[in-house]
Design a protein around this motif. Structure first.
Motif, mmCIF file in Angstrom:
data_model
loop_
_atom_site.group_PDB
_atom_site.id
_atom_site.type_symbol
_atom_site.label_atom_id
_atom_site.label_comp_id
_atom_site.label_asym_id
_atom_site.label_seq_id
_atom_site.Cartn_x
_atom_site.Cartn_y
_atom_site.Cartn_z
ATOM 1 N N HIS B 565 0.822 -1.211 0.000
ATOM 2 C CA HIS B 565 0.000 0.000 0.000
ATOM 3 C C HIS B 565 0.858 1.264 0.000
ATOM 4 O O HIS B 565 0.519 2.246 -0.656
ATOM 5 N N ARG B 566 1.973 1.210 0.723
ATOM 6 C CA ARG B 566 2.848 2.391 0.748
ATOM 7 C C ARG B 566 3.412 2.669 -0.636
ATOM 8 O O ARG B 566 3.457 3.802 -1.092
ATOM 9 N N GLU B 568 2.122 1.563 -3.431
ATOM 10 C CA GLU B 568 0.990 1.797 -4.327
ATOM 11 C C GLU B 568 0.590 3.277 -4.262
ATOM 12 O O GLU B 568 0.113 3.852 -5.235
ATOM 13 N N SER B 569 0.807 3.893 -3.111
ATOM 14 C CA SER B 569 0.403 5.291 -2.949
ATOM 15 C C SER B 569 1.405 6.244 -3.599
ATOM 16 O O SER B 569 1.172 7.430 -3.701
ATOM 17 N N LYS B 571 2.380 7.547 -6.633
ATOM 18 C CA LYS B 571 1.884 7.572 -8.007
ATOM 19 C C LYS B 571 2.928 8.164 -8.955
ATOM 20 O O LYS B 571 3.663 9.068 -8.589
ATOM 21 N N SER B 599 1.998 3.378 -10.567
ATOM 22 C CA SER B 599 2.571 3.640 -9.245
ATOM 23 C C SER B 599 3.930 2.967 -9.157
ATOM 24 O O SER B 599 4.270 2.113 -9.980
#
Lengths: 487, 632
Positions: B565-566, B568-569, B571, B599
């Motif tokens: 998630h880190r 993925e954030s 961009k 990403s």
């Protein structure tokens, strides 16, 4: 307009730095990816020539500011130039130098590089470095040249680490170990272990994804056995980590004994250097702090060699304090006793102080009489005892063998020995081993194999981190080459 | 062909296979006026290959489709002839349902569903050409000259695009199962700049079940315990009268026949140029590649309740018919089998999937989506999952709303689409559980918990169903609380039970939760030994049991998900110029340029990208942002 935009710049940087906390070391390197770094790349205090190295976009421009000779910005790549390093402010000549200009990409770091060969000693070399730093270069972090080489895709991580070790290698043995790694010794070993884990994983995966096929189920005992096997192999590598560290740094060795027992003679013997004056008066020796020697391929870093000759200083206390400090730092203690005289209180004191260290007890001056016998010492300790006359170089082989045996005992001393020589590798190996232990625990707790597989895969991934290699779909490829599946 | 102006739609779906029907139903159910075109109305949701749905990973996809309001789960639950749970001996992460389908009933029920769906028109036609203006797809023209305008178009050409069937020396232009191929549309796609490539797949012969000697084979019956693909299906509807499959083997004689005729095998004679799948090789491929195996399994699967046709599973071949007959007759049980349809190989065009976004919209032409086998996958379930996502996004794009995507930690469908658009594929792509990094989170049993909320937000889950889902969620958390509070005391009964599951004796009382964590201890045992009812629904019990028993492993996967998630954030700007980044390796530069990852996490998954490239890219993005601010 200026102030708001400055504000944004500050905020952006703050955010950027915050983000760095999340992505760790890898990105921290990136922060400084584009600036120019400098460092002295020859060991301090060694050799008549030192090299100061620059790498980065501005390497040539920065060097050119200090260089009196050819215009370095105009010379062809991979050429070397004679000239002087001059302090641009004071116009003082700092040193006479040869400067190499190496332009990207065919350089070690794949960036522009400059190497300044200077003739001066430590002080002059350091002055040049300081001038470079004052003129736009940044002090390189330890190993940063190699990191850049890696970041620029020049070499894989294992190789990069070995390059660092080569640079620091103090003895032939270290160089051999480092060379083996560079050629892929550790790489091969890790690849083999990964392949073993991969085969096991593929076997489990095929049962999961193709349950209708009558392939033999991988039993939990088989998986456990494999985890234990690889774990054992990692153990062996980890055991060498201790030796590896020693090989890179040299084994910290303290020569201790009361005054005039023969410490300088031993030091001189080990350094094969007859410049030091050996007399009956203690305290006559050079004023260096440490000395690197190689004994049967075991690198020794002899600590506080100055102190060895200072123990008979007017203030006896200082000598004792100094000995204590050296003993505390030492991996190995060479304790000298005068065999021709009775054991003194000071001898006994030193025997006590070093009791918990790896040590070799040397009964020196046996040619002058035997007041202390080997048997007497044997009653006190199991440590190796060498009876010798250092001045006459009697029985010195036994001493060298004892040193060698002490630190390579239990390890095959073949030239192909794969040693883990740095902390990162050792850390990852330990992590992989932990995952394999989790595999075994999971199986003992009757967890389903597809879950235990999570830990098996972690071990496999962690081993992959050591080499810095990643091959996506490795497992899938393995699956289809190992098993016959179809519709 | 003289064209005429036909109707206008919100969404047009081309192709009514497993991808097309999900796309069209989703779009119509989201309120869009939808047209579904098919080359052959009698082949809606047809299964041209194996008559089954589900299996590891694939079965989970069907559950995910159901949780998002798709049709596949309901359709198979209404038309199966056998249901089995696979991997029951393994952990919860890899259990999988598989059903044998009545492929005719499956087709009929799906066609019926479509016909009865408001907002949805089903029509037989061949789409020949897209109407594209300024990089935006506006509709299409059919072979009969009809010009349809639409806000979005979804293409699901399956194996029909320039399809070519090959049987030995025989080769002819054809779609699946001898249907019409689509020839002009792929040409049109190439003209529009899309990069296509040839893939190959195949299907085995079908034989007459009346001519099989089943006594020489091994029966494989269905399960007694009721299980379903759809979360809405009821145990009371579970089929009691199930049909069996049968297993037999090839032998050295079969293999000798194959080896003797390899010069006539199109796979080896060079006739077939398309790339076939590694996991679904023809029998001749298996015999060559695994020469040391002296037998291969064969599954005899009924194609339906009202037909005698039997699918000879794992016997896919494109040998000449004459050789196929000899091969079949060498197999135990098939000595006298009458061939009804020969096996064949089929070559077809696929679109290189890196030309797609995660929404399955093409990068070059807006409002144009592609899904299913034409994106390089294989399998009905993979097709249906993509169809659903493409249909949802076609509807959203018609409504000018942002797209809908699933992450790798949310669904197998997310893994599938991310793999396609990030890595592309060099062979027909099949989902495997090992493709998912977080498969303990992507379980068969929790697809509803993962996705129902999303399906509801999209308007694909009814309020009634949503209410039931909320009740289930509440029951799970209540049961979780209750089992933590209840105490199991070291009574004789408890010690006896522990001995029976080979566990150490209890010294003091422990909570029901801790008791359940012991190996082989079940939720039901906790209830029985504590004398308290903690939950009534077996699916609720299952959730509590899995969450507690495998807590440690779930935690480990969640840690990995946090890292994802880190990244993925982080961009990557859509307009990034990779040529402006000085130190990128050429391979990485080319790959980034081609795939244009969204990403850093996606960039990391591209093959051939090393950590250095990734670090440089990240640094560049950060510096670019700073530079932009400076320029203001």
């Amino acid at each position: 307009m200026l102030y708001p935009s400055l504000f944004f710049v500050v905020v952006e940087w703050a955010l950027f730095l915050l983000r760095l906390f999340y992505v760790g070391e890898k990105m921290a390197q990136v922060l400084t990816q584009f600036d120019t770094i400098a460092a002295i790349s020859t060991p301090i205090g060694e050799g008549g020539i030192s090299i100061v190295r620059l790498s980065g976009e501005d390497a040539v421009a920065i060097a050119n500011k200090l260089f009196k000779g050819a215009d370095l910005t105009k010379v062809p790549s991979h050429t070397i130039h004679y000239g002087h390093i001059v302090d641009p402010k004071t116009k003082d000549v700092v040193d006479e130098t040869m400067v190499s200009v190496l332009r990207a990409p065919k350089t070690f770091t794949r960036e522009d590089m400059v190497e300044i060969n200077c003739h001066g000693g430590m002080i002059v070399t350091n002055d040049i470095l300081q001038l470079l730093l004052a003129n736009g270069a940044r002090m390189a972090d330890p190993g940063e040249f190699t990191k850049r080489a890696f970041m620029n895709g020049r070499i894989d991580l294992t190789q990069a680490e070995s390059v660092m070790d080569i640079v620091r290698a103090k003895t032939d043995k270290s160089r051999q170990v480092a060379m083996t790694q560079l050629a892929g010794g550790l790489l091969d070993k890790i690849r083999t272990m990964r392949q073993e884990l991969l085969d096991t994983m593929a076997h489990e995966e095929v049962n999961i994804d193709y349950p209708e096929y009558d392939m033999d189920d991988l039993t939990s005992q088989e998986m456990k056995k494999k985890a234990e096997e690889v774990s054992k192999q990692i153990d062996q590598l980890l055991k060498t980590a201790q030796e590896g560290k020693i090989i890179r740094n040299g084994l910290a060795t303290a020569i201790v004994g009361r005054p005039n027992v023969g410490k300088s003679s031993l030091l001189n013997y080990l350094t094969q250097d007859d410049k030091a004056i050996v007399t009956d008066i203690a305290g006559t020796t050079r004023d260096t702090l440490e000395e690197y020697v190689s004994v049967k391929g075991v690198p020794l870093k002899l600590i506080d060699t100055a102190g060895i000759h200072h123990t008979e200083d007017k203030v006896e206390k200082i000598g004792v304090e100094r000995s204590k400090k050296a003993i505390a730092e030492a991996d190995l203690v060479l304790l000298l006793l005068d065999a021709s005289q009775d054991l003194t209180d000071e001898d006994k004191n030193l025997l006590n102080l070093t009791a918990n260290k790896k040590r070799i007890i040397i009964l020196n001056k046996q040619d002058l009489g035997t007041k202390i016998s080997q048997e007497m010492i044997r009653e006190i300790t199991d440590n190796p005892i060498i009876v010798t006359s250092i001045l006459k170089q009697e029985n010195m082989d036994a001493l060298e063998n004892a040193i060698e045996q002490l630190f390579f005992s239990g390890i095959e001393n073949s030239q192909n020995q794969i040693l883990v020589t740095n902390q990162r590798q050792a850390g990852l190996l330990a992590k992989a081993k932990q995952s394999l232990e989790d595999v075994v625990n999971g199986i003992d707790d009757a967890m389903p194999l597809d879950l235990v597989q999570i830990d098996l895969k972690n071990a496999w991934d962690t081993l992959g981190e050591i080499t810095g290699e990643s091959a996506p779909d490795e497992l899938i490829t393995q699956l289809f080459s190992q098993f016959c599946l179809g519709k | 062909m003289k064209t005429y102006e036909s109707n206008e739609y919100d969404v047009i779906v081309v192709g009514a296979g497993h991808a097309g029907v999900e796309a069209a139903l989703a779009s119509a159910r989201m309120g869009e006026k939808t047209l579904l075109l098919t080359i052959n109305l009698d082949m809606v949701a047809f299964m041209p290959c194996n008559p089954s749905v589900g299996g590891p990973a694939k079965g989970t996809v069907v559950r995910e489709i159901d949780a998002l309001g798709g049709e596949m789960g309901k359709n198979i639950d209404a038309t199966y002839i056998q249901m089995r749970m696979l991997n029951t001996g393994k952990g919860p992460a890899v259990r999988a349902l598989r059903a044998q389908a009545d492929k005719w009933q499956y087709h009929e029920r799906m066609k019926d569903t479509i016909e009865n769906e408001p907002n949805l028109t089903l029509r037989q036609a061949v789409a020949d050409e897209l109407i594209v203006e300024d990089g935006v797809c506006k509709g299409l023209i059919t072979n009969t000259g009809a010009k349809y305008y639409a806000k979005s178009v979804v293409l699901t050409t399956g194996t029909a695009a320039r399809g070519k069937i090959i049987i030995g020396e025989l080769a002819y232009s054809s779609g699946p199962n001898n249907s019409l191929p689509s020839v002009k549309l792929p040409e049109n796609l190439e003209k529009l700049g899309f990069k296509l490539r040839r893939f190959k797949t195949g299907t085995p012969p079908r034989v007459d079940g009346n001519t099989i000697d089943y006594s020489k084979t091994q029966e494989e019956p269905g399960d007694k315990e009721p299980r379903h693909f759809s979360y809405t299906s009821k145990d009371s509807d579970y089929l009691e009268d199930q049909m069996s499959c049968y297993m037999t083997y090839t032998n050295t004689v079969t293999h000798d026949i194959i080896r003797a005729n390899l010069d006539r095998a199109p796979m080896f004679s060079g006739v077939i140029k398309g790339v076939g799948p590694r996991y679904c090789p023809s029998i001749e491929d298996k015999v060559v590649r695994f020469a040391d195996k002296d037998r291969h399994q064969i599954f005899l699967e009924p194609e339906g309740r009202h037909t005698k046709e039997i699918y000879v599973g794992d016997f896919s071949t494109s040998m000449p018919e004459e050789v196929q007959l000899k091969m079949l007759h060498s197999v135990a049980g098939l000595e006298k089998a009458e061939l009804m349809r020969p096996g064949y190989a089929i070559e077809y065009d696929v679109i290189e999937p890196w030309q797609l976004k995660h929404t399955l919209e093409t990068k070059n032409i807006k409002h144009l989506f592609t899904a299913g086998q034409m994106n390089g996958t294989s399998g009905y379930e993979e097709a249906a999952g993509q169809g659903l996502i493409a249909g949802i996004n076609a509807a959203l794009s018609a409504q000018n709303k942002p797209g809908f995507t699933l992450q790798r930690d949310e669904a197998y469908i997310g893994v599938l689409i991310d793999d396609l658009v990030t890595k592309g594929t060099n062979e027909p792509y099949r989902l495997l559980t090992s493709r998912a990094e977080y498969r303990l989170l992507l379980r068969h049993d929790n697809a509803d918990l993962r996705l129902t909320e999303k399906g509801h937000e999209l308007g694909l889950i009814s309020e009634d169903r949503y209410k039931e889902f909320q009740d289930k969620k509440q029951a799970i958390s209540q049961a979780m609380e209750a089992i933590k509070k209840v105490t199991i005391h070291p009574t004789d009964e408890v010690q006896e039970y522990l001995a029976s599951v080979k566990q150490d004796r209890l010294n003091t009382g422990v909570s029901g939760a801790d008791f359940l964590k012991r190996p082989r201890v079940t939720f039901d045992a906790v209830e029985k030994l504590s004398g308290e009812t903690l939950a009534t629904d077996r699916y609720v019990k299952e959730q509590v049991e899995i969450a507690l028993k495998y807590e440690g492993y779930i935690k480990k996967e969640k840690t990995l998900v946090d890292r994802l998630h880190r990244l993925e954030s982080k961009k990557i700007p859509v307009d990034i110029d990779y040529n402006a980044i000085p130190s990128l390796a050429t391979e990485a530069r080319q790959k980034f340029e081609k795939i244009r990852p969204e990403s850093i996490a996606q960039a990391e998954r591209i093959s051939g990208v090393n950590p250095a490239d990734l670090a440089i890219l990240t640094a560049y993005i950060q510096q670019g942002r700073i530079a932009k601010v400076k320029n203001k």
